[in-house]
Design an enzyme around this catalytic site. Structure first.
Site, PDB file in Angstrom:
ATOM      1  N   CYS A 214      -0.787   3.387  -6.583  1.00 52.58           N
ATOM      2  CA  CYS A 214      -1.741   2.795  -5.635  1.00 52.58           C
ATOM      3  C   CYS A 214      -1.904   1.361  -6.101  1.00 52.58           C
ATOM      4  O   CYS A 214      -2.137   1.113  -7.293  1.00 52.58           O
ATOM      5  CB  CYS A 214      -3.080   3.523  -5.679  1.00 52.58           C
ATOM      6  SG  CYS A 214      -4.390   2.660  -4.770  1.00 52.58           S
TER       7      CYS A 214
ATOM      8  N   CYS B 154       0.861  -1.186   0.000  1.00 57.81           N
ATOM      9  CA  CYS B 154       0.000   0.000   0.000  1.00 57.81           C
ATOM     10  C   CYS B 154       0.896   1.235   0.000  1.00 57.81           C
ATOM     11  O   CYS B 154       1.683   1.432   0.934  1.00 57.81           O
ATOM     12  CB  CYS B 154      -0.879  -0.024   1.260  1.00 57.81           C
ATOM     13  SG  CYS B 154      -1.888   1.458   1.451  1.00 57.81           S
TER      14      CYS B 154
HETATM   15  N1  DGL Z   1      -3.943   0.319  -2.077  1.00 60.32           N
HETATM   16  C1  DGL Z   1      -3.621   1.519  -1.403  1.00 60.32           C
HETATM   17  C2  DGL Z   1      -2.374   2.174  -1.989  1.00 60.32           C
HETATM   18  O1  DGL Z   1      -1.536   1.534  -2.599  1.00 60.32           O
HETATM   19  C3  DGL Z   1      -4.638   2.575  -1.096  1.00 60.32           C
HETATM   20  C4  DGL Z   1      -6.088   2.507  -1.254  1.00 60.32           C
HETATM   21  C5  DGL Z   1      -6.807   3.313  -0.165  1.00 60.32           C
HETATM   22  O2  DGL Z   1      -7.061   4.513  -0.327  1.00 60.32           O
HETATM   23  O3  DGL Z   1      -7.076   2.683   0.874  1.00 60.32           O
HETATM   24  O4  DGL Z   1      -2.168   3.348  -1.829  1.00 60.32           O
END
Ligand code: DGL
Length: 290
Positions: A205, A91
């Site tokens: 993301c 993330c």
């Molecule tokens: N998958 C997450 C990232 O790589 C974020 C998604 C969210 O906003 O929770 O930033």
């Protein structure tokens, strides 16, 4: 006997079921599955725990202080229960903020996921690069520092989408949103200033590669899309080594943890199976927003 130098742990086959490492892959939701898929390819023998802090989703809208506290808190629970040898923070929104906190608090290695700005700048011919992340990621000092260090000669457009991560969750859960809704979020990535136009988009993301076929179909012109997942898998192998001979993929069941403890719908179960999590054990870890 196998000594894991990084975790300082000794595996004794007499007492341990298998000498393979346990890898915890963590995200706010399903986006980390794009990283998990690459790590699984690199270490098919490992034992996996995939944890989605869906009670806190989306992380992109959290304030920095409360998000750092939340992630450390959730990680305390996950590490105590699952005892991973390595954690992949799949993330960007969390990694660009909380890696120093996690490394200070725990002694196991953490592999983060941060915007692939260096490869994006290297891949660009027009010098016009877009970083497509969450509102949190594009606002971070960490992201701005990466741009200064690795893309100083480029014109970098930062796009923080409030909605795309949710659209990716919907896509994987079998309820895709319309093209128009995706295009509205994607359009700011494509800049043509008269002298040149965007030719590289860094997917900052982990949810966004889940929508990549739709991005490609909707893009006003072709660009190179950069997904950092293969590089993260290489980093995991650097830290914990190549597969242990004699241990087959799927020797252990992968565990899927959703902090909200929700029931998985059949489309999502099928998607998890396709992503390499054939047997998902939902283990509720209900935690309310900090
Ligand atoms: N998958 C997450 C990232 O790589 C974020 C998604 C969210 O906003 O929770 O930033």
């Amino acid at each position: 006997m196998h000594v894991d130098l990084l975790a300082g742990r000794v595996y004794n086959p007499a007492t341990m079921p298998t000498p393979v490492p346990t890898i915890l892959v963590f995200d706010s939701g399903l986006g980390g599955l794009t990283v998990f898929a690459e790590v699984l390819k690199a270490r098919p023998d490992a034992r996996y725990v995939y944890a989605a802090d869906d009670a806190g989703f989306p992380y992109g809208r959290w304030g920095e202080e409360e998000l750092a506290a939340r992630v450390v808190h959730v990680m305390e629970r996950l590490i105590a229960v699952h005892r991973p040898d390595l954690v992949v923070v799949a993330c960007n929104t969390a990694s660009t903020l909380v890696l120093p906190h996690l490394r200070a608090r725990f002694s196991i290695p953490f592999v983060g996921t941060v915007p692939a700005i260096k490869p994006a700048a290297q891949a660009s011919r027009s010098g016009r690069v877009t970083v497509l992340g969450t509102p949190g990621t594009v606002a971070r000092d960490y992201t701005r520092d990466l741009i200064e260090t690795y893309a100083a000669g480029c014109d970098v457009t930062l796009v923080g989408s409030r909605l795309l991560a949710g659209f990716a969750e919907a896509e994987l859960s079998g309820t895709p949103v319309s093209d128009a809704e995706i295009l509205a979020e994607l359009s700011p990535c494509f800049v043509d200033d008269g002298n040149g136009r965007t030719d590289v988009v860094a997917l900052a993301c982990t949810h966004y590669p889940l929508l990549l076929p739709r991005f490609k179909a909707l893009a006003p012109w072709p660009v190179t899309w950069i997904d950092p997942a293969p590089a993260i898998a290489r980093r995991v192998v650097q830290l914990i080594g190549t597969p242990v001979p004699g241990h087959e993929a799927g020797d252990d069941e992968a565990v899927v943890v959703f902090t909200e403890g929700r029931d998985l719908n059949p489309s999502l179960r099928a998607a998890l199976r396709d992503k390499g999590l054939p047997i998902a054990v939902v283990e509720p870890l209900p935690l309310t927003r900090a």
